[in-house]
Write a protein that holds these residues in place. Structure first.
Motif, PDB file in Angstrom:
ATOM      1  N   UNK A 399      -4.813  -0.977  -1.525  1.00 43.84           N
ATOM      2  CA  UNK A 399      -3.938  -0.079  -0.772  1.00 43.84           C
ATOM      3  C   UNK A 399      -4.722   0.944   0.026  1.00 43.84           C
ATOM      4  N   UNK A 400      -5.740   1.521  -0.593  1.00 47.16           N
ATOM      5  CA  UNK A 400      -6.552   2.510   0.123  1.00 47.16           C
ATOM      6  C   UNK A 400      -7.380   1.847   1.225  1.00 47.16           C
ATOM      7  N   UNK A 401      -7.881   0.623   0.961  1.00 47.25           N
ATOM      8  CA  UNK A 401      -8.642  -0.089   1.990  1.00 47.25           C
ATOM      9  C   UNK A 401      -7.759  -0.401   3.197  1.00 47.25           C
ATOM     10  N   UNK A 402      -6.502  -0.778   2.952  1.00 42.96           N
ATOM     11  CA  UNK A 402      -5.605  -1.068   4.071  1.00 42.96           C
ATOM     12  C   UNK A 402      -5.404   0.173   4.927  1.00 42.96           C
ATOM     13  N   UNK A 403      -5.231   1.319   4.283  1.00 40.31           N
ATOM     14  CA  UNK A 403      -5.079   2.567   5.025  1.00 40.31           C
ATOM     15  C   UNK A 403      -6.346   2.891   5.802  1.00 40.31           C
ATOM     16  N   UNK A 404      -7.502   2.676   5.168  1.00 39.67           N
ATOM     17  CA  UNK A 404      -8.784   2.931   5.847  1.00 39.67           C
ATOM     18  C   UNK A 404      -8.940   2.035   7.071  1.00 39.67           C
ATOM     19  N   UNK A 405      -8.612   0.754   6.935  1.00 39.66           N
ATOM     20  CA  UNK A 405      -8.748  -0.175   8.059  1.00 39.66           C
ATOM     21  C   UNK A 405      -7.779   0.185   9.181  1.00 39.66           C
ATOM     22  N   UNK A 406      -6.595   0.635   8.798  1.00 37.94           N
ATOM     23  CA  UNK A 406      -5.624   1.056   9.815  1.00 37.94           C
ATOM     24  C   UNK A 406      -6.154   2.261  10.590  1.00 37.94           C
ATOM     25  N   UNK A 407      -6.709   3.229   9.874  1.00 37.08           N
ATOM     26  CA  UNK A 407      -7.268   4.406  10.536  1.00 37.08           C
ATOM     27  C   UNK A 407      -8.481   4.032  11.388  1.00 37.08           C
ATOM     28  N   UNK A 408      -9.267   3.065  10.905  1.00 36.85           N
ATOM     29  CA  UNK A 408     -10.426   2.625  11.673  1.00 36.85           C
ATOM     30  C   UNK A 408      -9.987   2.002  12.997  1.00 36.85           C
ATOM     31  N   UNK A 409      -8.898   1.249  12.974  1.00 34.81           N
ATOM     32  CA  UNK A 409      -8.403   0.662  14.223  1.00 34.81           C
ATOM     33  C   UNK A 409      -8.040   1.754  15.223  1.00 34.81           C
ATOM     34  N   UNK A 410      -7.461   2.848  14.714  1.00 36.83           N
ATOM     35  CA  UNK A 410      -7.164   3.967  15.599  1.00 36.83           C
ATOM     36  C   UNK A 410      -8.433   4.562  16.193  1.00 36.83           C
ATOM     37  N   UNK A 452      -5.636 -11.665   1.511  1.00 36.83           N
ATOM     38  CA  UNK A 452      -5.973 -12.229   2.818  1.00 36.83           C
ATOM     39  C   UNK A 452      -4.892 -11.938   3.850  1.00 36.83           C
ATOM     40  N   UNK A 453      -3.647 -11.807   3.404  1.00 32.68           N
ATOM     41  CA  UNK A 453      -2.599 -11.401   4.333  1.00 32.68           C
ATOM     42  C   UNK A 453      -2.842 -10.000   4.859  1.00 32.68           C
ATOM     43  N   UNK A 454      -3.301  -9.120   3.984  1.00 28.89           N
ATOM     44  CA  UNK A 454      -3.623  -7.751   4.395  1.00 28.89           C
ATOM     45  C   UNK A 454      -4.762  -7.744   5.410  1.00 28.89           C
ATOM     46  N   UNK A 455      -5.814  -8.532   5.152  1.00 30.40           N
ATOM     47  CA  UNK A 455      -6.956  -8.564   6.076  1.00 30.40           C
ATOM     48  C   UNK A 455      -6.579  -9.193   7.416  1.00 30.40           C
ATOM     49  N   UNK A 456      -5.680 -10.173   7.399  1.00 33.95           N
ATOM     50  CA  UNK A 456      -5.248 -10.778   8.660  1.00 33.95           C
ATOM     51  C   UNK A 456      -4.542  -9.760   9.529  1.00 33.95           C
ATOM     52  N   UNK A 457      -3.781  -8.874   8.901  1.00 33.96           N
ATOM     53  CA  UNK A 457      -3.096  -7.828   9.653  1.00 33.96           C
ATOM     54  C   UNK A 457      -4.082  -6.811  10.223  1.00 33.96           C
ATOM     55  N   UNK A 458      -5.236  -6.693   9.594  1.00 34.68           N
ATOM     56  CA  UNK A 458      -6.256  -5.736  10.046  1.00 34.68           C
ATOM     57  C   UNK A 458      -7.478  -6.461  10.599  1.00 34.68           C
ATOM     58  N   UNK A 459      -7.233  -7.539  11.315  1.00 40.22           N
ATOM     59  CA  UNK A 459      -8.328  -8.374  11.829  1.00 40.22           C
ATOM     60  C   UNK A 459      -9.252  -7.598  12.756  1.00 40.22           C
ATOM     61  N   UNK A 460      -8.689  -6.712  13.580  1.00 40.59           N
ATOM     62  CA  UNK A 460      -9.506  -5.979  14.559  1.00 40.59           C
ATOM     63  C   UNK A 460     -10.565  -5.141  13.857  1.00 40.59           C
TER      64      UNK A 460
END
Length: 877
Positions: A399-410, A452-460
């Motif tokens: 959960x925290x990694x998903x948030x981190x990847x989302x912020x990184x995309x920003x 892997x579904x989470x990482x696919x959403x944060x592919x960028x």
């Protein structure tokens, strides 16, 4: 970002299993101190409630310090013996007299002596340690007895005290004396050639309470004592690794665990010495184990209970969780520690390795996900609490990694807008954490799909991390096994690390001097017959009777030699009828007696071109690529290689069953081939001549026909090409090279390989070309520059390729276009006469020409150098 309280920051939101102290620590502490015993158990006349109160005349009050940090206050007559004191300690603690040893002023007190004879003064401090037991290793015991005595003497008297050891080393500094005793102990350990003897010998280090003594010294108020203890602990750890065999070193794991537990309780998990010991233990448990002759295989999990490792997983999971939260905040906040990630990986590996056999014993592929409905689902499983805890770690960190990847995309969107390419240090451990989460996901039902579904959403953001932080030394198999969550740039970055680094040092390069008229034969001699290791550093290339050298000449050689290798006239490869750029091995290549050696040579050249990142304008057909990846060839794979056979097989499969069964096709399990001008019939299976093709066996017939046409017939050629390609992979071991070769082709798509080997298939963009060109001696607004780009814009696509090749020795751009080149291109102004043709320095992407007086003159000069026969061999260097 939402702010969090201290409790949220330092306590992970998942259940934490209660840490279990090591058996040795618990046993020793239980023996030495019973928190329940009151001081009133002593006789009233032997207890003085305050150390400031004077004892009665003829008596002495003193303090006995035990290992837990507690102190016994005792009162005895001067004429009482040391034995009486030991007896009293027995009545209080239950420790047998034979196991007791009292140290005063660095010396052991003898049982028969009176307190007066021992010169025991009022308010003296004594230290209780373990007495040397009956053992098969008396010398080792004596060494550690001396060391423990010295350590506790330092604890009481400070770093300048001395101790009379039985080894006569009083004159040495205390730290040297302790380290020497440790070294002697380990030297004795090394002399044991079997596991049982080594276990008994190393066990003395724990039984003597040496770890506890050193940690007590480390907690001393004297900075000098602290330094001595730190040096001694590190000396034991490092000397064990360097002195002992692999098997004996692994046996030291319980001792290092004891250090970890004592330091954790004594100084906390943020202490540097604790982190050092924790990382050492992580390195021990993070391996499969090791063995030596006489030891057999030594597994750490056989020495340490899995539950004892969960305290480290819990501690580190909390630190990673906090680090991820911090990395989302201000640039001033630190990210995740690489040491913590490395230790987390090691302990997690050991825990999974210890739990998974229990999983297999239950004949279950994966554990169910714990939730409110099945919270008791692990109640019948050993380590059930810990398994549930691991799932909590997975959910929290993912959960925290998903948030981190989302912020990184920003952040990436901002960086792209501002044309920045800076990777924050806070993000460089994200990939390592994701790797560990993937390993946990494999244990639980549905967890891999979630991961892997989470990482696919944060592919960028994932691909950005791969390209900018994945290192050659990392393990990338977990990502490559799921290439669908990555883009071409990320996959290319990962597989390119399977090749060695190209070196710049001249003395490490493989030198070649090639005659253009004997290009293929001499290149074969230099590359095909070389030792593979000699090609791993790089290549220095010269053409005979030409002055030009350097990277530009090497790029030209790669392009030319690949054109020769795949020239159909050389009979090594066959082009596809539907796409003449695509090739696969020629089944009839044996017309050349050296054809198999040339296939090995070809594999090396293609691998070297990839290693040097040179696009050669060649692509492989699917039937070739699929076999390089170790996969089976299907009917759909041959559609370009042999469209006639493909269409025929499709018709056979699609025909009405009754028509096929009436033998309307007249087919049997044979194949006709033309071999050196002679037609030959080959059976596809035993007795194939007599087996008719029917509706029931036609799929088998088609499969056998495809396999014989594109697998069996080129098996030898494929084997040698594969071997040649593997020779260039980044490994000193031949077997590992073969595995890397297969992994390379498994990890990419055919389209990826096309882009890597052939380059961009788009027409060269003049605007992109212009945007990546700089000037020296000219300005962008000069008439000569304006004429130049107008002339280039009117060139044919092939003329542009020739001009680019003349300029750079590159005929096919990377898939990114000019942005993918190592540097910008340059146009230089020369002082030569306008009747001179342009020249180039291909190594540095330089095109040089004088200020031509008119557009027509410039156009004439450029027309000459864009002739195919001129532009391909005109660069200087």
């Amino acid at each position: 970002m939402n702010s969090c309280t201290d409790s949220e920051l330092f306590h992970p939101p998942y259940p934490t299993p209660t840490p279990t102290p090591t058996p040795s620590t618990k046993r020793k502490l239980d023996e030495l101190i019973d928190d329940s015993f009151p001081l009133t158990r002593m006789r009233k006349d032997q207890f003085t409630p305050s150390s400031s109160s004077a004892p009665p005349r003829g008596q002495v009050q003193f303090f006995v310090r035990v290992f837990s940090g507690k102190t016994l206050v005792l009162l005895f007559d001067q004429n009482d013996t040391v034995f009486d004191v030991h007896d009293r300690i027995l009545s209080i603690t239950g420790i047998p007299i034979i196991e007791q040893r009292l140290i005063y002023n660095g010396k052991q007190l003898q049982l028969e002596k009176t307190l007066s004879e021992c010169r025991l003064v009022n308010d003296a401090n004594l230290q209780l340690v373990g007495r040397m037991r009956s053992t098969g290793h008396p010398q080792a015991w004596q060494l550690l007895v001396d060391m423990v005595g010295l350590v506790f003497s330092l604890c009481q008297s400070g770093p300048n005290s001395s101790y009379n050891s039985s080894y006569g080393m009083e004159c040495e500094s205390n730290n040297s004396l302790i380290n020497n005793l440790i070294s002697k102990f380990l030297s004795m350990t090394r002399q044991h050639s079997d596991r049982e003897q080594s276990v008994g010998h190393l066990g003395i280090f724990l039984t003597s309470l040496a770890p506890l003594a050193l940690v007590t010294l480390y907690r001393s108020s004297f900075s000098g004592n602290r330094a001595i203890a730190e040096e001694a602990v590190k000396h034991f750890v490092n000397s064990s690794r360097n002195t002992l065999s692999k098997g004996a070193y692994v046996l030291c794991a319980p001792i290092v665990l004891e250090f970890c537990n004592l330091l954790s309780n004594g100084v906390g998990t943020g202490d540097g010495l604790y982190v050092f010991c924790r990382s050492t233990l992580g390195g021990m448990v993070g391996e499969n184990g090791s063995g030596d002759q006489g030891f057999g295989r030594v597994e750490v999990k056989d020495l340490i209970n899995v539950r004892e490792l969960f305290q480290f997983v819990s501690e580190l999971a909390g630190k990673l969780s906090n680090g991820l939260v911090a990395s989302m905040g201000s640039e001033l906040l630190a990210g995740v520690s690489s040491v913590d990630v490395g230790d987390f990986s090691s302990f997690l590996y050991a825990v999974r390795n210890g739990i998974n056999p229990k999983l297999l014993a239950r004949s279950r592929a994966k554990f169910p996900v714990p939730n409110g409905d099945n919270s008791e689902c692990y109640s019948d499983i050993r380590y059930g609490e810990q398994i549930g805890f691991l799932h909590g770690v997975f959910k929290d960190l993912l959960g925290k990694m998903e948030t981190c990847l989302e912020k990184l995309e920003g952040r990436l969107a901002v960086m792209e807008k501002e044309n920045l390419k800076l990777l924050s240090f806070k993000w460089n451990q994200y990939l390592a954490i994701l790797k560990e989460l993937n390993s946990v996901a494999t244990m639980f039902e549905g967890a891999e799909e979630l991961f892997w579904g989470t990482l696919k959403q944060r592919e960028v953001s994932l691909c950005y991390l791969i390209v900018n932080s994945a290192k050659r030394t990392d393990d990338h198999k977990w990502i490559l096994a799921h290439k669908e969550v990555t883009n071409f740039e990320a996959r290319r970055h990962l597989v390119m690390m399977m090749f060695p680094d190209v070196k710049d040092e001249y003395d490490e390069l493989h030198e070649m001097l090639i005659d253009r008229l004997q290009l293929l034969a001499e290149s074969f001699a230099y590359i095909g017959r070389a030792e593979p290791e000699s090609l791993h550093g790089g290549i220095f290339m010269e053409f005979k009777n030409e002055e030009a050298t350097g990277p530009g000449v090497l790029r030209e050689w790669f392009f030319l030699v690949c054109q020769e290798i795949f020239n159909p006239q050389n009979a090594l490869f066959v082009s596809c009828p539907n796409d003449r750029r695509r090739f696969f091995p020629n089944p009839a290549s044996k017309v050349d007696p050296l054809h198999l050696e040339y296939f090995s040579f070809s594999g090396r050249v293609i691998a070297l071109a990839l290693m040097h990142k040179i696009q050669v304008g060649i692509v492989f057909d699917r039937v070739f690529f699929v076999q390089l990846a170790g996969k089976n060839v299907s009917l759909e794979d041959i559609c370009d290689a042999d469209p006639y056979l493909y269409n025929s097989c499709r018709k056979i499969l699609e025909l009405d069953a009754e028509v096929v069964d009436q033998d309307a096709l007249g087919l049997t399990f044979v194949r006709e081939i033309n071999e050196l001008g002679t037609r030959k019939v080959v059976e596809l299976c035993a007795g194939g001549k007599n087996i008719s093709v029917t509706s029931k066996n036609r799929k088998e017939y088609v499969n056998l026909l495809v396999q014989h046409s594109f697998v069996t017939s080129i098996a030898d050629q494929m084997a040698h090409f594969t071997k040649g390609f593997a020779d260039i992979m980044n490994s000193a071991d031949t077997k590992n090279r073969a595995l890397l070769q297969k992994s390379f082709f498994e990890s990419i798509n055919l389209e990826d390989f096309d882009w890597m080997l052939h380059g961009s298939e788009s027409v060269i963009s003049v605007e992109d070309w212009k945007a990546h060109t700089e000037y020296d001696g000219f300005k962008e607004t000069d008439p000569q520059i304006c004429w130049f780009w107008k002339i280039v814009a009117k060139m044919s696509p092939e003329q542009r390729k020739v001009l680019l090749f003349f300029w750079t020795s590159i005929k096919y751009l990377p898939v990114e276009g000019f942005r993918g080149l190592a540097s910008p291109l340059y146009i230089y102004r020369t002082l030569e006469s306008p009747d001179r043709l342009p020249s180039s320095h291909t190594c540095f992407y330089r095109l040089c020409f004088p200020p031509y007086p008119s557009k027509k003159i410039m156009q004439d000069r450029l027309r000459i150098i864009t002739r195919e026969d001129v532009g391909c061999s005109f660069g200087t260097w």
